[in-house]
Scaffold this motif. Structure first.
Motif, PDB file in Angstrom:
ATOM      1  N   PHE A 194       0.827  -1.196   0.000  1.00 43.17           N
ATOM      2  CA  PHE A 194       0.000   0.000   0.000  1.00 43.17           C
ATOM      3  C   PHE A 194       0.868   1.254   0.000  1.00 43.17           C
ATOM      4  N   LEU A 195       1.867   1.292   0.863  1.00 40.41           N
ATOM      5  CA  LEU A 195       2.734   2.473   0.934  1.00 40.41           C
ATOM      6  C   LEU A 195       3.407   2.743  -0.409  1.00 40.41           C
ATOM      7  N   ILE A 196       3.870   1.701  -1.061  1.00 38.97           N
ATOM      8  CA  ILE A 196       4.525   1.863  -2.363  1.00 38.97           C
ATOM      9  C   ILE A 196       3.524   2.333  -3.415  1.00 38.97           C
ATOM     10  N   LEU A 197       2.406   1.636  -3.522  1.00 40.86           N
ATOM     11  CA  LEU A 197       1.398   1.988  -4.529  1.00 40.86           C
ATOM     12  C   LEU A 197       0.821   3.383  -4.283  1.00 40.86           C
ATOM     13  N   HIS A 198       0.634   3.727  -3.023  1.00 40.11           N
ATOM     14  CA  HIS A 198       0.077   5.032  -2.687  1.00 40.11           C
ATOM     15  C   HIS A 198       1.045   6.147  -3.088  1.00 40.11           C
ATOM     16  N   GLN A 199       2.312   5.940  -2.841  1.00 43.76           N
ATOM     17  CA  GLN A 199       3.300   6.949  -3.243  1.00 43.76           C
ATOM     18  C   GLN A 199       3.332   7.101  -4.763  1.00 43.76           C
ATOM     19  N   LEU A 200       3.225   5.997  -5.468  1.00 41.11           N
ATOM     20  CA  LEU A 200       3.175   6.065  -6.931  1.00 41.11           C
ATOM     21  C   LEU A 200       1.921   6.791  -7.402  1.00 41.11           C
ATOM     22  N   ALA A 201       0.800   6.518  -6.741  1.00 39.86           N
ATOM     23  CA  ALA A 201      -0.463   7.168  -7.127  1.00 39.86           C
ATOM     24  C   ALA A 201      -0.454   8.663  -6.822  1.00 39.86           C
ATOM     25  N   LEU A 202       0.332   9.087  -5.851  1.00 41.46           N
ATOM     26  CA  LEU A 202       0.397  10.506  -5.492  1.00 41.46           C
ATOM     27  C   LEU A 202       1.312  11.312  -6.414  1.00 41.46           C
ATOM     28  N   ALA A 242     -10.071   9.775  -2.107  1.00 39.78           N
ATOM     29  CA  ALA A 242     -10.687   8.455  -1.944  1.00 39.78           C
ATOM     30  C   ALA A 242     -10.322   7.531  -3.095  1.00 39.78           C
ATOM     31  N   VAL A 243     -10.315   8.057  -4.301  1.00 41.94           N
ATOM     32  CA  VAL A 243      -9.965   7.247  -5.471  1.00 41.94           C
ATOM     33  C   VAL A 243      -8.505   6.808  -5.386  1.00 41.94           C
ATOM     34  N   ILE A 244      -7.620   7.720  -4.980  1.00 40.17           N
ATOM     35  CA  ILE A 244      -6.194   7.390  -4.872  1.00 40.17           C
ATOM     36  C   ILE A 244      -5.965   6.305  -3.827  1.00 40.17           C
ATOM     37  N   VAL A 245      -6.613   6.437  -2.673  1.00 36.20           N
ATOM     38  CA  VAL A 245      -6.436   5.434  -1.623  1.00 36.20           C
ATOM     39  C   VAL A 245      -7.029   4.099  -2.057  1.00 36.20           C
ATOM     40  N   ALA A 246      -8.220   4.119  -2.640  1.00 38.43           N
ATOM     41  CA  ALA A 246      -8.827   2.871  -3.102  1.00 38.43           C
ATOM     42  C   ALA A 246      -7.969   2.210  -4.172  1.00 38.43           C
ATOM     43  N   ALA A 247      -7.428   3.016  -5.084  1.00 43.84           N
ATOM     44  CA  ALA A 247      -6.577   2.477  -6.150  1.00 43.84           C
ATOM     45  C   ALA A 247      -5.291   1.879  -5.580  1.00 43.84           C
ATOM     46  N   SER A 248      -4.913   2.299  -4.403  1.00 42.77           N
ATOM     47  CA  SER A 248      -3.726   1.757  -3.747  1.00 42.77           C
ATOM     48  C   SER A 248      -4.072   0.589  -2.822  1.00 42.77           C
ATOM     49  N   ALA A 249      -5.156   0.719  -2.075  1.00 39.79           N
ATOM     50  CA  ALA A 249      -5.505  -0.281  -1.060  1.00 39.79           C
ATOM     51  C   ALA A 249      -6.057  -1.567  -1.651  1.00 39.79           C
ATOM     52  N   VAL A 250      -6.857  -1.462  -2.701  1.00 38.40           N
ATOM     53  CA  VAL A 250      -7.482  -2.669  -3.268  1.00 38.40           C
ATOM     54  C   VAL A 250      -6.424  -3.670  -3.740  1.00 38.40           C
ATOM     55  N   ALA A 299      -3.230  -3.701  -3.040  1.00 36.50           N
ATOM     56  CA  ALA A 299      -2.276  -3.998  -1.971  1.00 36.50           C
ATOM     57  C   ALA A 299      -2.798  -5.087  -1.041  1.00 36.50           C
ATOM     58  N   VAL A 300      -4.045  -4.988  -0.628  1.00 39.80           N
ATOM     59  CA  VAL A 300      -4.606  -5.980   0.292  1.00 39.80           C
ATOM     60  C   VAL A 300      -4.767  -7.325  -0.417  1.00 39.80           C
ATOM     61  N   ALA A 301      -5.242  -7.315  -1.641  1.00 42.56           N
ATOM     62  CA  ALA A 301      -5.390  -8.570  -2.388  1.00 42.56           C
ATOM     63  C   ALA A 301      -4.031  -9.234  -2.630  1.00 42.56           C
ATOM     64  N   LEU A 302      -3.039  -8.443  -3.019  1.00 44.17           N
ATOM     65  CA  LEU A 302      -1.712  -9.008  -3.266  1.00 44.17           C
ATOM     66  C   LEU A 302      -1.030  -9.444  -1.976  1.00 44.17           C
ATOM     67  N   GLY A 303      -1.280  -8.736  -0.879  1.00 43.02           N
ATOM     68  CA  GLY A 303      -0.743  -9.168   0.410  1.00 43.02           C
ATOM     69  C   GLY A 303      -1.285 -10.532   0.793  1.00 43.02           C
ATOM     70  N   TRP A 304      -2.596 -10.730   0.604  1.00 50.62           N
ATOM     71  CA  TRP A 304      -3.196 -12.038   0.886  1.00 50.62           C
ATOM     72  C   TRP A 304      -2.596 -13.087  -0.043  1.00 50.62           C
ATOM     73  N   TRP A 305      -2.536 -12.766  -1.345  1.00 46.38           N
ATOM     74  CA  TRP A 305      -2.051 -13.721  -2.327  1.00 46.38           C
ATOM     75  C   TRP A 305      -0.614 -14.147  -2.032  1.00 46.38           C
ATOM     76  N   ALA A 306       0.254 -13.204  -1.709  1.00 44.01           N
ATOM     77  CA  ALA A 306       1.656 -13.529  -1.429  1.00 44.01           C
ATOM     78  C   ALA A 306       1.776 -14.453  -0.217  1.00 44.01           C
ATOM     79  N   ALA A 307       1.027 -14.156   0.830  1.00 43.04           N
ATOM     80  CA  ALA A 307       1.086 -14.992   2.031  1.00 43.04           C
ATOM     81  C   ALA A 307       0.499 -16.379   1.764  1.00 43.04           C
ATOM     82  N   ALA A 308      -0.616 -16.434   1.059  1.00 46.26           N
ATOM     83  CA  ALA A 308      -1.246 -17.723   0.753  1.00 46.26           C
ATOM     84  C   ALA A 308      -0.337 -18.557  -0.153  1.00 46.26           C
ATOM     85  N   ARG A 309       0.236 -17.932  -1.147  1.00 50.19           N
ATOM     86  CA  ARG A 309       1.131 -18.636  -2.077  1.00 50.19           C
ATOM     87  C   ARG A 309       2.327 -19.204  -1.333  1.00 50.19           C
ATOM     88  N   SER A 310       2.923 -18.414  -0.473  1.00 50.90           N
ATOM     89  CA  SER A 310       4.074 -18.871   0.306  1.00 50.90           C
ATOM     90  C   SER A 310       3.709 -20.058   1.197  1.00 50.90           C
TER      91      SER A 310
END
Length: 180
Positions: free
Chosen positions: A54-62, A147-155, A157-168
Motif C-alpha cells: 500500500f505504501l509503495i502503490l500510494h506513493q506512486l499514485a500521489l 478516496a480514489v487514490i487510496v482505493a486504487a492503492s488499497a485494493v 495492496a490488500v489482495a496481493l498481500g493475501w495472495w503472497a502470504a497464501a502462495r508462500s
C-alpha cells in the motif's frame, strides 16, 4: 520422526541450511475440510506485505496529483495506514477465518479486494474529516480524488498481500509433502 507436539523433524542438508543440524517442520494447518486455513505467521506476513505494498502503490499514485510531492503525503499516510493496519487486522483475520473452507483463490482475492476498498475508504474519510493535526480537516466535499487514490492503492495492496502470504504457505506445504 514425530516430536511430542506433532511437528516433524528431519536432518537439514548443509547445502540448504549451512551450520544447521536439524530443521523442525510444523505440520500444515490446512486440511481437506479447511484448505485455506492459516497460521498467525501466515496472517502477519500477509498483513505486513499488504501494508508495504500500500505504501509503495500510494506513493506512486500521489505522483500525479501532488506533482511529485507525494513524499510530503507520508506525514499522513504512514500514521493513518499504520492505524488501518492495526485496527483492520482483526477484521481481516476474521474474514480469512470465515473463508478458510473456501478453496477458490478467486473468491479470496475478491473478498480481500473489497476489504481493501472498505478499509481504504473508511480510513480516508476519517483522515479527511478529523481536524489538524490528526487529520486534514477538509472533509470529502465534491472532490473524491483522495478516496480514489487510496482505493486504487488499497485494493490491489490488500489482495496481493493475501495472495503472497497464501502462495508462500501453500508452497511450503508442497515442499514439506515432497520431502516427506
Amino acid at each position: 520422526m514425530e516430536t511430542p507436539d506433532g511437528a516433524q523433524t528431519r536432518a537439514a542438508t548443509s547445502a540448504r541450511f549451512p551450520g544447521a543440524t536439524s530443521l523442525t517442520l510444523r505440520a500444515s494447518p490446512r486440511t481437506p475440510a479447511e484448505p485455506m486455513r492459516f497460521t498467525g505467521g501466515d496472517f502477519a506476513a500477509g498483513a505486513v506485505t499488504a501494508w508495504v505494498l500500500f505504501l509503495i502503490l500510494h506513493q506512486l499514485a500521489l505522483l500525479v496529483p501532488l506533482w511529485g510531492y507525494g513524499i510530503a503525503g507520508l506525514a499522513y499516510t504512514l500514521p493513518w495506514s499504520a492505524g488501518a493496519l492495526l485496527l483492520g487486522s482483526p477484521l481481516a483475520y476474521l474474514l480469512g477465518w470465515t473463508l478458510r473452507r473456501q478453496p477458490s483463490i478467486a473468491v479470496h482475492l475478491v473478498a480481500f479486494s473489497l476489504f481493501g476498498a472498505i478499509i481504504g475508504l473508511g480510513t480516508t474519510a476519517l483522515a479527511l474529516a478529523m481536524p489538524p493535526p490528526w487529520g486534514l480537516g477538509i472533509g470529502f466535499g465534491s472532490d473524491l480524488t483522495p478516496a480514489v487514490i487510496v482505493a486504487a492503492s488499497a485494493v490491489p495492496a490488500v489482495a496481493l498481500g493475501w495472495w503472497a502470504a497464501a502462495r508462500s504457505a501453500l508452497l511450503d506445504d508442497k515442499r514439506s509433502a515432497d520431502s516427506a
